[in-house]
Write a protein that holds these residues in place. Sequence first.
Motif, mmCIF file in Angstrom:
data_model
loop_
_atom_site.group_PDB
_atom_site.id
_atom_site.type_symbol
_atom_site.label_atom_id
_atom_site.label_comp_id
_atom_site.label_asym_id
_atom_site.label_seq_id
_atom_site.Cartn_x
_atom_site.Cartn_y
_atom_site.Cartn_z
ATOM 1 N N HIS A 87 14.024 -0.894 114.167
ATOM 2 C CA HIS A 87 14.427 -1.891 115.158
ATOM 3 C C HIS A 87 13.408 -3.018 115.243
ATOM 4 O O HIS A 87 12.241 -2.773 115.538
ATOM 5 C CB HIS A 87 14.572 -1.249 116.541
ATOM 6 C CG HIS A 87 15.609 -0.181 116.583
ATOM 7 N ND1 HIS A 87 16.951 -0.449 116.525
ATOM 8 C CD2 HIS A 87 15.489 1.164 116.646
ATOM 9 C CE1 HIS A 87 17.626 0.693 116.557
ATOM 10 N NE2 HIS A 87 16.771 1.685 116.627
ATOM 11 N N ASP A 88 13.878 -4.246 115.010
ATOM 12 C CA ASP A 88 12.951 -5.380 115.072
ATOM 13 C C ASP A 88 13.209 -6.280 116.285
ATOM 14 O O ASP A 88 12.729 -7.399 116.337
ATOM 15 C CB ASP A 88 13.016 -6.197 113.780
ATOM 16 C CG ASP A 88 14.375 -6.858 113.560
ATOM 17 O OD1 ASP A 88 15.307 -6.593 114.343
ATOM 18 O OD2 ASP A 88 14.501 -7.627 112.586
ATOM 19 N N SER A 89 13.945 -5.759 117.273
ATOM 20 C CA SER A 89 14.217 -6.594 118.442
ATOM 21 C C SER A 89 12.959 -6.715 119.298
ATOM 22 O O SER A 89 12.184 -5.763 119.424
ATOM 23 C CB SER A 89 15.373 -6.028 119.268
ATOM 24 O OG SER A 89 14.952 -4.880 119.954
ATOM 25 N N PRO A 90 12.744 -7.893 119.888
ATOM 26 C CA PRO A 90 11.549 -8.110 120.717
ATOM 27 C C PRO A 90 11.447 -7.097 121.859
ATOM 28 O O PRO A 90 10.339 -6.710 122.233
ATOM 29 C CB PRO A 90 11.723 -9.520 121.268
ATOM 30 C CG PRO A 90 12.750 -10.175 120.422
ATOM 31 C CD PRO A 90 13.576 -9.088 119.792
ATOM 32 N N GLU A 91 12.592 -6.660 122.393
ATOM 33 C CA GLU A 91 12.577 -5.700 123.507
ATOM 34 C C GLU A 91 11.936 -4.385 123.086
ATOM 35 O O GLU A 91 11.111 -3.829 123.804
ATOM 36 C CB GLU A 91 13.992 -5.444 124.035
ATOM 37 C CG GLU A 91 14.658 -6.641 124.673
ATOM 38 C CD GLU A 91 15.254 -7.628 123.670
ATOM 39 O OE1 GLU A 91 15.505 -8.777 124.077
ATOM 40 O OE2 GLU A 91 15.444 -7.274 122.498
ATOM 41 N N TYR A 92 12.321 -3.887 121.922
ATOM 42 C CA TYR A 92 11.749 -2.635 121.432
ATOM 43 C C TYR A 92 10.252 -2.794 121.187
ATOM 44 O O TYR A 92 9.452 -1.942 121.567
ATOM 45 C CB TYR A 92 12.426 -2.186 120.126
ATOM 46 C CG TYR A 92 13.708 -1.431 120.319
ATOM 47 C CD1 TYR A 92 13.701 -0.074 120.645
ATOM 48 C CD2 TYR A 92 14.940 -2.051 120.156
ATOM 49 C CE1 TYR A 92 14.880 0.637 120.803
ATOM 50 C CE2 TYR A 92 16.122 -1.346 120.324
ATOM 51 C CZ TYR A 92 16.086 -0.007 120.643
ATOM 52 O OH TYR A 92 17.245 0.689 120.810
ATOM 53 N N SER A 135 9.539 -11.367 115.295
ATOM 54 C CA SER A 135 10.505 -11.073 116.358
ATOM 55 C C SER A 135 9.958 -11.366 117.747
ATOM 56 O O SER A 135 10.706 -11.665 118.661
ATOM 57 C CB SER A 135 10.932 -9.610 116.307
ATOM 58 O OG SER A 135 11.752 -9.393 115.206
ATOM 59 N N ASN A 137 8.853 -13.730 119.511
ATOM 60 C CA ASN A 137 8.784 -15.187 119.581
ATOM 61 C C ASN A 137 8.061 -15.594 120.862
ATOM 62 O O ASN A 137 8.497 -15.252 121.949
ATOM 63 C CB ASN A 137 10.208 -15.750 119.558
ATOM 64 C CG ASN A 137 10.232 -17.245 119.470
ATOM 65 O OD1 ASN A 137 9.245 -17.920 119.728
ATOM 66 N ND2 ASN A 137 11.371 -17.773 119.086
ATOM 67 N N LYS A 140 9.327 -17.807 125.048
ATOM 68 C CA LYS A 140 10.205 -17.105 125.992
ATOM 69 C C LYS A 140 10.644 -18.093 127.072
ATOM 70 O O LYS A 140 9.838 -18.853 127.589
ATOM 71 C CB LYS A 140 9.471 -15.932 126.631
ATOM 72 C CG LYS A 140 9.060 -14.903 125.605
ATOM 73 C CD LYS A 140 9.530 -13.563 126.009
ATOM 74 C CE LYS A 140 9.133 -12.635 124.898
ATOM 75 N NZ LYS A 140 9.502 -11.388 124.820
#
Length: 184
Positions: A87-92, A135, A137, A140
Amino acid sequence: MTESVRVLIVDDHPMVAEGIEALLETFDDLDVVGTLSNGREAVDRVTELAPDVILLDLNMPGVTGLSATEMILEQRPETRILILSMHDSPEYISTALNHGARGYVLKDVPTDEIKTAIDEVMMGRQYLCTGANASLNPKKISDGREQLTSREQTILLELAQGKSNREVADILEISVHTVETHRK
């Protein structure tokens, strides 16, 4: 001669764990002290195995990588945890770092990058592989919403995986009422 870095691998996919172990065994300065298949085993055996670094899968059945990170660091705060994930989402990524992980490595990186990540966290630095770094970034947008606490993020991710309030409470060893409060 300096002591070898003690590494523990925790991943519920045997092929992944065995592949990482085979790679790490090619380095003279690394000593793989074990490969475990879930977060509960890691929490239960961290004191006995005394790893310097844990390569920890994020998504595992039962105790997830995030929950395991919190519980392991309560027992052995000196342990450096590197999250391994697809998972490369910023949340994870940000949630893992907020929980105390020292680094985040995507499972699609070249294998040598795992050694680089271990070396970096052993020097006291945070490590994000190129994909994870991209990811997160820095631009924000502030929309006035309150940022979730790391505990709220953990509970939300557990619930998003389809777990009930009771299951989340059991995994995190908290009351159902606490889960409901964080959920609100």
